[in-house]
Write an enzyme that holds these catalytic residues in place. Structure first.
Site, PDB file in Angstrom:
ATOM      1  N   HIS A 163      35.766  25.903  49.565  1.00  0.00           N
ATOM      2  CA  HIS A 163      35.040  26.783  48.624  1.00  0.00           C
ATOM      3  C   HIS A 163      35.584  28.203  48.696  1.00  0.00           C
ATOM      4  CE1 HIS A 163      31.885  23.586  48.662  1.00  0.00           C
ATOM      5  NE2 HIS A 163      32.216  23.539  49.938  1.00  0.00           N
ATOM      6  N   SER A 285      54.420  48.182  36.508  1.00  0.00           N
ATOM      7  CA  SER A 285      53.564  48.573  35.384  1.00  0.00           C
ATOM      8  C   SER A 285      54.196  49.797  34.731  1.00  0.00           C
ATOM      9  CB  SER A 285      52.171  48.903  35.910  1.00  0.00           C
ATOM     10  OG  SER A 285      51.534  49.853  35.081  1.00  0.00           O
TER      11      SER A 285
END
Ligand code: ARG
Length: 461
Positions: A163, A285
């Site tokens: 999980h 970026s």
């Protein structure tokens, strides 16, 4: 109604809009089939020349001239000089046109006893046999890189998660070889696809055979297929299904890659910092100077969705399709070709990533919060004679007393098969070696058959 200029084709005059609609992307996509179309034709004419009919459909000399011309077309195709026009419609009629330009009336004989339906099916199967070997090699290369990464960091602790929550002590060795083994098992699907694909539809013609004594076993053997499809209508119906099965194998590989990609994205985030992605494989970026983004991994995740889509589209396209050839099948070609191309590229890119992936041992060890050792504590009580459920309840009600333990000791304590201290790297080496041997044997076998068929060294130089 305005008189339009119908386009003349080998198979009649066609409205130009209808021609371009029905031709679709075939003039481009079929370029990848040119070599295979020529080989299929070489096998067909070889069989025709041997066929016991009088007068012979092709003499031995005519067969040799056709094969020499086909060999030249293969060379043209490999050099990127072979073209398919809209008027040709597809590679099959383009090859027939080239042969007729070169050989005159002899070129007009080659289509005796076959149809484009069995031709395209055999082309795709020959293409796929070759492509699946490349694909298998690329899976083996990535599995090898993952196993090598796992070996380098075999004893480096890494929290095992369920999980996504911290669960049990584990290692980078287990993490990396888990993905190696996932991919190697995906090859079972590839092998199944290979076997499904390794049947020769040639001679089924339009799907119902012809009143000529075709030797279908001979063409199958000349082209290195395991055997011909038996039933001619089945040979035709298996078109499309073949592509869908090949795509299903690709989709499984892509699912594996997407999960590996997701782990790498997550564990290289600064908040985890377990792994360091090689900077030259990241992108920056335009505004944020600090960025090294995992675009490559995100795109692999996206490509997995695309390939699953192609597989599903191929299945949908086939569902409820009437028996026999239907033009719908043409549209499975692009799905298959694009799915395979994307899968192969993704494997190669992921291999680059894994080969130069870095680790941060401090951050990996820092992930071992006390809770990670809870099950080990319960099992210590079991060793002292306490029933497991009681030990479990005890640890669960004293969680705040758990202390961090030594991750290195914890992973060394697990020694059974396949766990942190029980990884068998020879198992992976052996598996990868066998896969590579299979590819090499299959490839050499095929190349020998093609060399014999063309009477020249293969691959052509
Ligand atoms: N380009 C066609 C295809 O991919 C070839 C077969 C055409 N056959 C036909 N009956 N129209 O399906």
């Amino acid at each position: 109604m305005k008189k339009r200029d119908d386009q003349k084709t080998i198979v009649g005059k066609i409205h130009p809009d209808v021609l371009s609609f029905t031709v679709g992307k075939d003039p481009v996509l079929d370029l990848d089939l040119a070599v295979w179309d020529c080989l299929g034709t070489a096998a067909h004419v070889t069989m025709l020349a041997d066929m016991p009919v009088r007068p012979a459909i092709l003499s031995a000399d005519e067969r040799d001239r056709v094969i020499a011309a086909l060999t030249d077309i293969i060379r043209e195709a490999l050099a990127g000089r072979f073209t398919i026009t809209d008027a040709d419609q597809d590679v099959h009629l383009a090859v027939e046109r080239r042969l007729t330009e070169r050989l005159g009336d002899l070129g007009k004989k080659i289509h005796t006893g076959r149809s484009r339906n069995d031709q395209v099916a055999v082309d795709i199967r020959l293409h796929a046999k070759d492509q699946l070997l490349h694909l298998t090699d690329e899976v083996a290369a990535l599995a090898e890189s993952l196993a090598a990464f796992g070996k380098r960091h075999e004893k480096l602790p890494m929290v095992g998660r369920t999980h996504l929550q911290p669960a049990m002590p584990s290692s980078v060795g287990v993490w990396a070889t888990a993905y190696a083994e996932l991919l190697l098992d995906d090859l079972l699907m590839v092998e199944a696809a290979y076997i499904y694909n390794d049947l020769c539809p040639l001679g089924s013609a339009a799907g119902y055979g012809v009143p000529l004594p075709l030797d279908r076993a001979k063409t199958a053997k000349l082209l290195d297929f395991a055997r011909p499809h038996h039933n001619v209508m089945h040979a035709s119906n298996a078109r499309g299904k073949d592509e869908a099965i090949l795509l299903a194998a690709c989709a499984q590989i892509m699912i594996s890659l997407s999960r590996l990609a997701q782990d790498l994205i997550l564990f290289s985030m600064p908040e985890f910092g377990y792994f360091k992605l090689p900077p030259d494989l990241c992108t920056g970026s335009s505004i944020m100077p600090q960025k090294y983004n995992p675009d490559v991994l995100e795109l692999i995740r996206a490509k997995a969705a695309l390939v699953e889509g192609f597989a599903s589209t191929a299945n949908t396209l086939l569902t409820g399709m009437p028996g026999g050839y239907n033009r719908d099948l043409q549209d499975t070609k692009e799905l298959y070709m694009e799915g395979l191309r994307v899968t192969r590229t993704s494997l190669r890119i992921m291999n680059l990533m894994v080969t130069s992936l870095g680790v941060n041992p401090d951050r990996l060890r820092a992930g071992f919060i006390p809770g990670v050792f809870a099950t080990d504590r319960a099992l210590e009580q079991v060793a002292a004679g306490v029933p497991f459920r009681e030990a479990y309840q005890y640890v669960r009600s004293h969680l705040d007393e758990l202390e961090a333990a030594d991750p290195d000791q914890a992973i060394a304590a697990k020694t059974h098969e396949g766990t942190t201290g029980g990884l068998d790297f020879a198992f992976y080496r052996e598996k990868i070696k066998n896969v590579r041997r299979w590819v090499k044997e299959r490839r050499n076998h095929a190349f020998r058959a093609f060399a014999k068929l063309l009477g020249t060294a293969f691959p052509l130089t």
